[in-house]
Design a protein around this motif. Structure first.
Motif, mmCIF file in Angstrom:
data_model
loop_
_atom_site.group_PDB
_atom_site.id
_atom_site.type_symbol
_atom_site.label_atom_id
_atom_site.label_comp_id
_atom_site.label_asym_id
_atom_site.label_seq_id
_atom_site.Cartn_x
_atom_site.Cartn_y
_atom_site.Cartn_z
ATOM 1 N N TYR A 5 0.838 -1.200 0.000
ATOM 2 C CA TYR A 5 0.000 0.000 0.000
ATOM 3 C C TYR A 5 0.872 1.249 0.000
ATOM 4 N N ARG A 6 0.226 2.342 -0.350
ATOM 5 C CA ARG A 6 0.857 3.658 -0.302
ATOM 6 C C ARG A 6 -0.008 4.536 0.599
ATOM 7 N N LEU A 7 0.607 5.143 1.600
ATOM 8 C CA LEU A 7 -0.127 5.955 2.565
ATOM 9 C C LEU A 7 0.474 7.348 2.610
ATOM 10 N N ALA A 22 -8.228 3.988 -1.993
ATOM 11 C CA ALA A 22 -8.342 3.789 -3.439
ATOM 12 C C ALA A 22 -7.899 2.387 -3.830
ATOM 13 N N LEU A 23 -8.720 1.734 -4.664
ATOM 14 C CA LEU A 23 -8.392 0.419 -5.217
ATOM 15 C C LEU A 23 -8.430 0.493 -6.732
ATOM 16 N N HIS A 24 -7.363 0.049 -7.375
ATOM 17 C CA HIS A 24 -7.161 0.179 -8.813
ATOM 18 C C HIS A 24 -7.807 -0.959 -9.599
ATOM 19 N N GLY A 25 -7.675 -0.903 -10.921
ATOM 20 C CA GLY A 25 -8.160 -1.951 -11.807
ATOM 21 C C GLY A 25 -7.050 -2.923 -12.180
ATOM 22 N N MET A 26 -7.350 -3.849 -13.095
ATOM 23 C CA MET A 26 -6.406 -4.908 -13.469
ATOM 24 C C MET A 26 -5.201 -4.349 -14.227
ATOM 25 N N TYR A 30 -0.615 0.533 -7.117
ATOM 26 C CA TYR A 30 -1.176 1.531 -6.208
ATOM 27 C C TYR A 30 -0.880 2.972 -6.601
ATOM 28 N N ASN A 31 -0.072 3.172 -7.620
ATOM 29 C CA ASN A 31 0.162 4.538 -8.112
ATOM 30 C C ASN A 31 -0.881 5.000 -9.120
ATOM 31 N N ASP A 32 -1.658 4.068 -9.655
ATOM 32 C CA ASP A 32 -2.524 4.364 -10.798
ATOM 33 C C ASP A 32 -3.564 5.433 -10.492
ATOM 34 N N LEU A 33 -4.164 5.391 -9.310
ATOM 35 C CA LEU A 33 -5.230 6.332 -8.981
ATOM 36 C C LEU A 33 -4.742 7.551 -8.201
ATOM 37 N N GLN A 34 -3.422 7.720 -8.107
ATOM 38 C CA GLN A 34 -2.905 8.875 -7.386
ATOM 39 C C GLN A 34 -3.383 10.200 -7.982
ATOM 40 N N PRO A 35 -3.397 10.368 -9.313
ATOM 41 C CA PRO A 35 -3.928 11.626 -9.860
ATOM 42 C C PRO A 35 -5.399 11.851 -9.498
#
Length: 212
Positions: A5-7, A22-26, A30-35
């Protein structure tokens, strides 16, 4: 701990500061939804989970090797939903964040998991965004059996792409129909896009939350 995880903590926060989960797609991480978090939750504590199964160049939270509506789907997704819930609770306890209000946002697999979390734990989150997901049959059946009507929370935002090759708009409309029958604060938006989140999506989330 089950998941990497990223906190991220904002500069200023207290016991009233929400935790945005936040939980991302396939195939991402964990960086994908940071924006997305930076747009929707810039002043919140940000927790991004990473799927525990390698997939393509990234990760996934569960294998999709099942038929929709099958017993196998129920078994796999129930296990995943429960693992995510347990992990979140353990991590919040570890970090001393058990009293914080919770904000959930999920894309694709993250949105699917989110439907299960909302139904199984309807008082867990204050705010929920479900981007380009679907509602598993067993989660819908659980909602019908467990949930009443006119539940006050959470505020739920659902979005779907009109050109989505994975989940047709009817799937998003169905999530909206089912959740609207149980919760009072549900809004649904469609966008002329594929399987993704547009800048307008984020603008609409902010507008809807300000209206409520």
């Amino acid at each position: 701990m089950q998941y990497l995880y990223r906190l991220n903590y904002p500069k200023n926060w207290d016991e009233h500061t929400p935790v945005a989960i936040a939980l991302h797609g396939m195939g991402t991480d964990y960086n994908d939804l940071q924006p997305v978090l930076d747009q929707l939750a810039p002043k919140e504590i940000q927790l991004s989970l990473q799927g525990d199964q390698p997939f393509q160049s990234g990760y996934q939270f569960f294998s999709t090797d099942f038929k929709r509506g099958s017993a196998t789907e129920k078994e796999i997704l129930t296990k995943t939903i429960d693992q995510v819930y347990t992990f979140i609770q353990q991590l919040l306890s570890q970090e001393g964040l058990t009293k914080q209000p919770l904000h959930y946002l999920g894309f694709s697999q993250g949105a699917i998991i989110g439907t299960g979390l909302v139904v199984k734990h309807p008082a867990l989150f204050q705010e929920v965004e479900l981007f380009s997901g679907r509602l598993p049959l067993f989660v819908e059946q659980l909602a019908q059996a467990k949930l009443g009507q006119n539940l006050p929370g959470p505020r739920i935002f659902i979005s779907q792409g009109l050109l989505d090759p994975l989940f047709k708009p009817e799937i998003g409309r169905h999530i909206n129909e089912v959740f609207s029958s149980h919760f009072t604060h549900v809004c649904y938006h469609e966008y002329h896009t594929g399987h993704g989140i547009t800048p307008q999506t984020l603008t609409d989330v902010i507008s809807e939350n300000q209206a409520n």
